[in-house]
Design an enzyme around this catalytic site. Structure first.
Site: not given
Ligand SMILES: Cc1cc2nc3c(=O)[nH]c(=O)nc-3n(C[C@H](O)[C@H](O)[C@H](O)COP(=O)(O)O)c2cc1C
Length: 394
Positions: A282, A339, A284, A260
């Site tokens: 991704s 999110r 992140h 990822k």
């Molecule tokens: C509060 C929060 C905590 C996250 N913690 C992790 C994590 O522990 N490990 C990880 O691989 N990605 C983590 N992410 C990233 C998400 O898995 C994802 O890649 C990113 O938020 C994009 O998706 P979204 O636009 O739907 O939020 C986190 C994202 C958020 C918002």
């Protein structure tokens, strides 16, 4: 939405509306911890905006009265191509947040990926029986700890392992600095003042807040104090991670192994050649490298590099079922939402996450219907209108 639906469901008519509700419910530092990105939040905004440039070209005369959104991923049938991605500290948004979200995913017929930084442990999540369940890990200076987490996940019956590669240094999240929020959660004066206005969240979390920790890092016989655990955790990540570590993990984990945080086609190609079973394109969610491209923008080049050898998944900024359709048309197999599950938790716990998944299902189904598509397998490149960046009309 039926007239009998509870008031919160009627207000939560879209993912954007759910975000607004979560902002009202959560203390500002907690909301911003989830909502924010790194530095100027360019990548964060780019993720969502990039979807606007992808146009769908419908063929309504294909006439379909029924739609089948199901897919098969790593041998498991999922009822829709939307999975729940890993988010640390989900238990800060609702008591026992991780298990609530995993149960909602399971009941909706999709997979849940547990974050390394979950409040509950790998084993506690497994005890709730939610499946399919995936586990996300990092490469630590002590490689033995990465191995330990992988072995614990295997023992607890996890279906896939996700190695996140874009978080070996923590991104510069300035909203957290401004709010005095840190990991461990500490709230500055402004944050505390804001919290006082969030009575509902405070009341709901009153028994939990003192117990919030990074469950997987707590050592037997050691205090679970989050400050200590978090300090140790941050120091454990190894920025010198390399392909040799990916190879090592490949030897340890026998099931599906995904990377990822892939954005570069050369890395995608290399991963496949080294026996990786799937990729998650991704950035992140714009929380790490500000300036990285939107994940949907790089998807076509990754899909081309991978050439159908492994599934390509994606995350970042998908807020509509139609966005999922766009990603599938550009070659992705499935989408992970992060999110939006936290907004679901903040609003109504397990029911909120179930509702969030249902919104994606309904929107996807409607968009497929409007496009004249009955099955996910029929979503192809020809659905995307000619665009210099994203595709060409046949
Ligand atoms: C509060 C929060 C905590 C996250 N913690 C992790 C994590 O522990 N490990 C990880 O691989 N990605 C983590 N992410 C990233 C998400 O898995 C994802 O890649 C990113 O938020 C994009 O998706 P979204 O636009 O739907 O939020 C986190 C994202 C958020 C918002």
């Amino acid at each position: 939405m039926t007239a009998q639906a509870p008031e919160w469901k009627r207000q939560a008519y879209s993912i954007a509306a759910m975000r607004v509700m979560a902002r009202t419910t959560l203390p500002r530092p907690v909301f911003d911890f989830a909502d924010g990105g790194a530095e100027d939040e360019l990548t964060l905004r780019r993720n969502e905006k990039a979807f606007a440039a992808v146009e769908l070209l419908p063929r309504p005369l294909n006439g379909t009265s029924e739609r089948d959104l199901s897919i098969t991923l790593f041998g498991k049938r999922l009822s829709l191509p939307v999975l729940i991605g890993p988010t640390g500290l989900a238990g800060l948004f609702w008591p026992d947040g991780e298990r609530c979200a995993a149960r909602a995913a399971s009941a909706s017929g999709t997979a849940y990926c547990l974050s390394h930084g979950s409040v509950c442990t790998i084993e506690q999540l497994a005890e709730c029986g939610a499946a399919p369940r995936w586990m996300q890990v990092f490469i630590y200076k002590d490689r033995g700890f990465t191995r330990e987490l992988a072995e614990r996940a295997a023992k607890a019956g996890y279906d896939a392992l996700v190695l996140t590669v874009d978080n070996q240094l923590t991104g510069n999240r300035e909203r957290d600095i401004r709010n005095g929020f840190s990991i461990p959660p500490q709230f500055g004066l402004a944050g505390l003042a804001g919290m006082a206005l969030k009575a509902e969240w405070l009341w709901r979390m009153r028994r939990e807040i003192g117990r919030i920790t990074f469950g997987n890092y707590v050592r037997p016989g050691e205090a679970s104090n989050i400050k200590m655990v978090a300090g140790r955790m941050a120091a454990m990540l190894d920025p010198s991670m390399s392909w040799a570590d990916v190879d090592e993990l490949r030897k340890i984990w026998r099931g599906p192994l995904l990377l990822k945080g892939i954005l570069h086609r050369a890395e995608a190609k290399n991963a496949v050649e080294r026996g990786i079973d799937g990729l998650i394109v991704s950035n992140h969610g714009g929380r790490q490298l500000d300036g990285a491209p939107a994940s949907i923008a790089v998807l076509p080049s990754i899909v081309e590099a991978v050439a159908g050898r492994v599934p390509v998944l994606l995350d970042g900024g998908v807020r509509r079922g139609g966005d999922v359709v766009k990603a599938l048309a550009l070659g992705a197999q499935a989408w992970l939402v992060a999110r939006p599950q936290l907004w679901g938790l903040a609003i109504a716990g397990e029911a909120g996450v179930a509702h969030m998944l249902e919104l994606y299902r309904q929107e996807m189904s409607r968009v497929m219907g409007l496009c004249g598509i009955a099955r996910v397998a029929d979503i192809g490149k020809d659905l995307v209108f000619s665009h210099p960046k994203y595709g060409r009309q046949p």
